[in-house]
Design a protein around this motif. Structure first.
Motif, mmCIF file in Angstrom:
data_model
loop_
_atom_site.group_PDB
_atom_site.id
_atom_site.type_symbol
_atom_site.label_atom_id
_atom_site.label_comp_id
_atom_site.label_asym_id
_atom_site.label_seq_id
_atom_site.Cartn_x
_atom_site.Cartn_y
_atom_site.Cartn_z
ATOM 1 N N TRP A 180 1.631 2.919 13.720
ATOM 2 C CA TRP A 180 0.248 2.978 14.196
ATOM 3 C C TRP A 180 -0.705 2.519 13.093
ATOM 4 O O TRP A 180 -1.628 1.751 13.343
ATOM 5 C CB TRP A 180 -0.106 4.374 14.682
ATOM 6 N N LEU A 181 -0.478 2.954 11.867
ATOM 7 C CA LEU A 181 -1.330 2.522 10.755
ATOM 8 C C LEU A 181 -1.256 1.005 10.575
ATOM 9 O O LEU A 181 -2.253 0.359 10.266
ATOM 10 C CB LEU A 181 -0.904 3.217 9.461
ATOM 11 N N LYS A 182 -0.074 0.446 10.773
ATOM 12 C CA LYS A 182 0.112 -0.993 10.603
ATOM 13 C C LYS A 182 -0.547 -1.809 11.706
ATOM 14 O O LYS A 182 -0.868 -2.979 11.508
ATOM 15 C CB LYS A 182 1.607 -1.320 10.544
ATOM 16 N N SER A 183 -0.757 -1.186 12.860
ATOM 17 C CA SER A 183 -1.296 -1.956 13.991
ATOM 18 C C SER A 183 -2.691 -1.521 14.441
ATOM 19 O O SER A 183 -3.277 -2.188 15.290
ATOM 20 C CB SER A 183 -0.332 -1.865 15.177
ATOM 21 N N ASP A 184 -3.215 -0.453 13.896
ATOM 22 C CA ASP A 184 -4.521 0.060 14.313
ATOM 23 C C ASP A 184 -5.603 -0.973 14.000
ATOM 24 O O ASP A 184 -5.833 -1.313 12.838
ATOM 25 C CB ASP A 184 -4.821 1.369 13.582
ATOM 26 N N PRO A 185 -6.292 -1.486 15.019
ATOM 27 C CA PRO A 185 -7.313 -2.506 14.774
ATOM 28 C C PRO A 185 -8.482 -2.001 13.923
ATOM 29 O O PRO A 185 -9.158 -2.808 13.265
ATOM 30 C CB PRO A 185 -7.777 -2.918 16.177
ATOM 31 N N LEU A 188 0.339 8.149 3.464
ATOM 32 C CA LEU A 188 1.416 7.167 3.514
ATOM 33 C C LEU A 188 2.630 7.585 2.697
ATOM 34 O O LEU A 188 3.718 7.049 2.883
ATOM 35 C CB LEU A 188 0.903 5.795 3.076
ATOM 36 N N LYS A 189 2.471 8.554 1.828
ATOM 37 C CA LYS A 189 3.618 9.070 1.077
ATOM 38 C C LYS A 189 4.449 10.032 1.910
ATOM 39 O O LYS A 189 5.575 10.342 1.570
ATOM 40 C CB LYS A 189 3.143 9.760 -0.201
ATOM 41 N N MET A 202 0.846 0.267 -0.341
ATOM 42 C CA MET A 202 1.131 1.583 0.239
ATOM 43 C C MET A 202 2.005 1.450 1.483
ATOM 44 O O MET A 202 2.933 2.241 1.676
ATOM 45 C CB MET A 202 -0.166 2.315 0.579
ATOM 46 N N ILE A 203 1.730 0.455 2.310
ATOM 47 C CA ILE A 203 2.543 0.216 3.509
ATOM 48 C C ILE A 203 3.969 -0.141 3.090
ATOM 49 O O ILE A 203 4.941 0.392 3.628
ATOM 50 C CB ILE A 203 1.922 -0.896 4.384
ATOM 51 N N ALA A 204 4.100 -1.036 2.120
ATOM 52 C CA ALA A 204 5.427 -1.456 1.659
ATOM 53 C C ALA A 204 6.219 -0.276 1.089
ATOM 54 O O ALA A 204 7.413 -0.134 1.376
ATOM 55 C CB ALA A 204 5.290 -2.563 0.610
ATOM 56 N N GLU A 205 5.556 0.580 0.324
ATOM 57 C CA GLU A 205 6.233 1.747 -0.242
ATOM 58 C C GLU A 205 6.691 2.701 0.860
ATOM 59 O O GLU A 205 7.802 3.243 0.793
ATOM 60 C CB GLU A 205 5.315 2.471 -1.222
ATOM 61 N N ALA A 206 5.852 2.902 1.867
ATOM 62 C CA ALA A 206 6.219 3.781 2.984
ATOM 63 C C ALA A 206 7.399 3.190 3.751
ATOM 64 O O ALA A 206 8.328 3.915 4.126
ATOM 65 C CB ALA A 206 5.029 3.999 3.906
ATOM 66 N N GLU A 207 7.378 1.880 3.967
ATOM 67 C CA GLU A 207 8.495 1.231 4.667
ATOM 68 C C GLU A 207 9.789 1.384 3.873
ATOM 69 O O GLU A 207 10.845 1.681 4.450
ATOM 70 C CB GLU A 207 8.182 -0.248 4.895
#
Length: 90
Positions: free
Chosen positions: A46-51, A36-37, A65-70
Motif C-alpha cells: 500500500w505504501l508503494k502504491s498509495d497515490p 517501514l522497519k 526505506m522501501i528497499a530495506e523493508a523489501e
C-alpha cells in the motif's frame, strides 16, 4: 502519536497528510521511517502504491526505506522452511 507510536497505519496516514496538505516531505519521511522497519507485506504494498505518496517516489530516503523493508520481508520469507510434502508447517 504519543498514544500509539508503533501504529503503522497511523504513521502512514499522517505521512499522507504531510505530503498532500502541508507539502512537508521531510516530516513525511520521518513519520514513515519507523513504520517501514516494522511493516508487513500488505502495508508495504500500500505504501508503494498509495497515490498520496507519489511526491516521495523520487526521494532517495523513501526509496532506501522501501528497499530495506523489501529486503527484510524477503529475508523473513526465505527463512520459512518447507516441510516434507510442501507444507510450511503453519
Amino acid at each position: 502519536m504519543l498514544l500509539d507510536p508503533d501504529n503503522v497505519t497511523m504513521r502512514h496516514n499522517l505521512a499522507c497528510d504531510m505530503v498532500v496538505h502541508r507539502r512537508d516531505f521531510d516530516a513525511a519521511v520521518e513519520l514513515l521511517a519507523p513504520a517501514l522497519k516494522k511493516t508487513g507485506t500488505e502495508q508495504l504494498e500500500w505504501l508503494k502504491s498509495d497515490p498520496d505518496l507519489d511526491p516521495l517516489r523520487n526521494d532517495a530516503r523513501f526509496q532506501a526505506m522501501i528497499a530495506e523493508a523489501e529486503q527484510r520481508l524477503a529475508k523473513t520469507s526465505a527463512q520459512v522452511t518447507l516441510q516434507p510434502g510442501g507444507d510450511t508447517g503453519t
